[in-house]
Scaffold this motif. Structure first.
Motif, mmCIF file in Angstrom:
data_model
loop_
_atom_site.group_PDB
_atom_site.id
_atom_site.type_symbol
_atom_site.label_atom_id
_atom_site.label_comp_id
_atom_site.label_asym_id
_atom_site.label_seq_id
_atom_site.Cartn_x
_atom_site.Cartn_y
_atom_site.Cartn_z
ATOM 1 N N SER A 9 6.381 65.502 19.277
ATOM 2 C CA SER A 9 7.172 65.336 20.495
ATOM 3 C C SER A 9 8.063 64.099 20.419
ATOM 4 O O SER A 9 9.070 64.012 21.129
ATOM 5 C CB SER A 9 6.256 65.246 21.730
ATOM 6 N N THR A 20 1.773 63.690 19.482
ATOM 7 C CA THR A 20 2.850 62.749 19.818
ATOM 8 C C THR A 20 3.862 62.620 18.681
ATOM 9 O O THR A 20 5.031 62.309 18.925
ATOM 10 C CB THR A 20 2.284 61.361 20.148
ATOM 11 N N TRP A 36 -4.040 65.337 22.228
ATOM 12 C CA TRP A 36 -2.851 64.776 22.877
ATOM 13 C C TRP A 36 -2.201 63.730 21.971
ATOM 14 O O TRP A 36 -0.974 63.705 21.808
ATOM 15 C CB TRP A 36 -3.218 64.130 24.209
ATOM 16 N N HIS A 69 4.050 62.514 26.697
ATOM 17 C CA HIS A 69 4.821 63.520 25.963
ATOM 18 C C HIS A 69 6.151 63.816 26.657
ATOM 19 O O HIS A 69 7.176 64.005 25.991
ATOM 20 C CB HIS A 69 4.002 64.799 25.800
#
Length: 452
Positions: free
Chosen positions: A377, A374, A370, A429
């Motif tokens: 995104s 980033t 995750w 996100h």
């Protein structure tokens, strides 16, 4: 050489006037500032690693919470950097050297007043941080120590924002790199000495920051004042021109709201992580440092977008503006992909370097993907922020940030209860994607009238 082209010395300032934006134009600003910005998350990682070596998750969580409260307060005043950059860049584009000086001294005046007020309010800010975080007693104690000491540097930190804003507004990435290396280099060295070698822990980390900010401020002011001494002084009437002050305050108000909304989102992210337990809070703190590394890695090109967009607006030059947007986005997406790949491949090893706690390492490794993505995104959001700050289209930036915050809050309420910490990272996100896409949509509308 065509007038306005980059001279052979890549470290030289850009010459005012008509200009052509090339890859080299972008890189002259972006490369040194990418290196400069990377020292900031490196400092955060050193702070975390120093406290992490103590093997106490509560101290690590307290440092993370204290740093967040500090960032909420100081990033709210980040307009002293970004607003100064945009206004100086536009004056630079108009070849108005006196206005460049006037913008700088107005920013310094605001910095001194705001910094003294913040330092005086440190006990109240620390109490508000403890209430907001609602963490355990040992986490709250460490957080209070960090905030109480670090806020003593408030006037120095804000003046440094104004100095860096002036330097970047002129496109002097090399000088910006020197200033940031001095600031963060001193900070890192003292952090290791005071926090680890002398055993001061969280207090040592905070005192290192105070000292670094003060010494960097002295160097920056010496450089800028020496430069100004070779030029005619700014008339007091122009320096204190009320319409110019009102314009700066209006710009700063919008950037302040934008920055506060950004930090509020990060604050909610950290607070929600604290509700999942001290170990998850500490693991998220480690991973957020990786997110910041990726963000600062991209901020060099966002800074290039600020200077070139502002300069183009000041010079009323549409083609360089469009070219700056395209090239900074191209480089930004390329670097974002590289940053994501590096974190996916080496992130677990970096987690092991930052903390000795096996529990924190295990949880951080679970959520590492995750954090790695980033960069991709968020790249559009970072670049669009740079364009809008340079052009001083602060109202649009403010409004799209508020929209993005609402989208983040909705995602947080929906996803975190259902998917736990996975849902929390997914909401982050959503926040980054909405920021970038909304600003891109507004940019297309702005271009229809901006240069007509």
């Amino acid at each position: 050489m065509e007038k306005g082209a980059i001279p052979a010395d890549a470290g030289s300032p850009i010459v005012p006037g008509s200009f052509v934006v090339t890859n080299r134009t972008v890189l002259v600003i972006a490369v040194p500032m990418t290196l400069a910005y990377l020292t900031t998350p490196l400092l955060g990682m050193v702070d975390t690693a120093v406290v992490g070596q103590l093997g106490d998750a509560a101290l690590l969580g307290g440092l993370a919470a204290g740093a967040l409260v500090f960032d909420v307060v100081f990033t709210t005043f980040n307009f002293l950097r970004s607003g100064t950059t945009g206004l100086v860049a536009q004056a630079f584009g108009r070849n108005d050297a006196l206005e460049e000086q006037a913008v700088f001294w107005r920013a310094v005046l605001i910095a001194v007043v705001a910094g003294i007020v913040l330092a005086a309010l440190s006990p109240l800010i620390a109490a508000g941080g403890r209430w907001f975080m609602d963490a355990g007693p040992r986490v709250s104690e460490a957080m209070g120590v960090y905030i109480g000491i670090r806020l003593l540097a408030a006037p120095f930190s804000l003046i440094n924002y104004a100095i860096l804003g002036y330097v970047l507004g002129r496109g002097e990435g090399g000088l910006g790199l020197v200033l940031q290396l001095v600031l963060n280099g001193i900070n890192i060295a003292l952090c290791i000495l005071l926090g680890l070698e002398l055993g001061w822990g969280v207090a040592g980390v905070a005192w290192a920051t105070v000292t670094g900010e003060f010494l960097a401020m002295l160097l920056g002011l010496a450089i800028v004042i020496r430069r100004f001494s070779a030029s005619p002084p700014v008339p007091r009437q122009r320096l204190l021109d009320m319409s110019a002050f009102l314009r700066m305050l209006s710009l700063n108000r919008d950037i302040m709201i934008r920055s506060f909304s950004l930090l509020a989102a990060f604050g909610l992210f950290t607070r929600q992580g604290a509700q999942f337990g001290t170990v998850t809070l500490a693991a998220n703190a480690v991973l957020m440092n990786f997110f910041l590394v990726a963000g600062y890695f991209l901020d060099g090109f966002a800074t290039a977008a600020e200077q070139l967009a502002g300069r183009a607006v000041g010079a009323r030059a549409e083609h360089p503006f469009r070219r700056a947007v395209r090239l900074t986005l191209f480089w930004g997406f390329g670097l974002a992909g590289a940053a994501t790949l590096v974190l996916l491949l080496a992130g677990a090893n970096l987690v092991a370097v930052v903390t000795t706690s096996q529990e924190v390492r295990s949880v951080a490794d679970t959520y590492l993907p995750w954090a790695a993505f980033t960069a991709l995104s968020g790249v559009l959001a970072f670049q669009m922020d740079g364009v809008f700050i340079g052009a001083t289209w602060s109202r649009d930036m403010r409004n799209m940030m508020l929209l993005s915050f609402l989208a983040f809050a909705a995602a947080l309420i929906t996803l975190a209860p259902a998917f736990g910490n996975h849902g929390l990272w997914a909401a982050l996100h959503v926040f980054l994607l909405v920021r970038g896409l909304s600003l891109l949509a507004i940019l297309r509308l702005r271009l229809r009238t901006a240069f007509s």
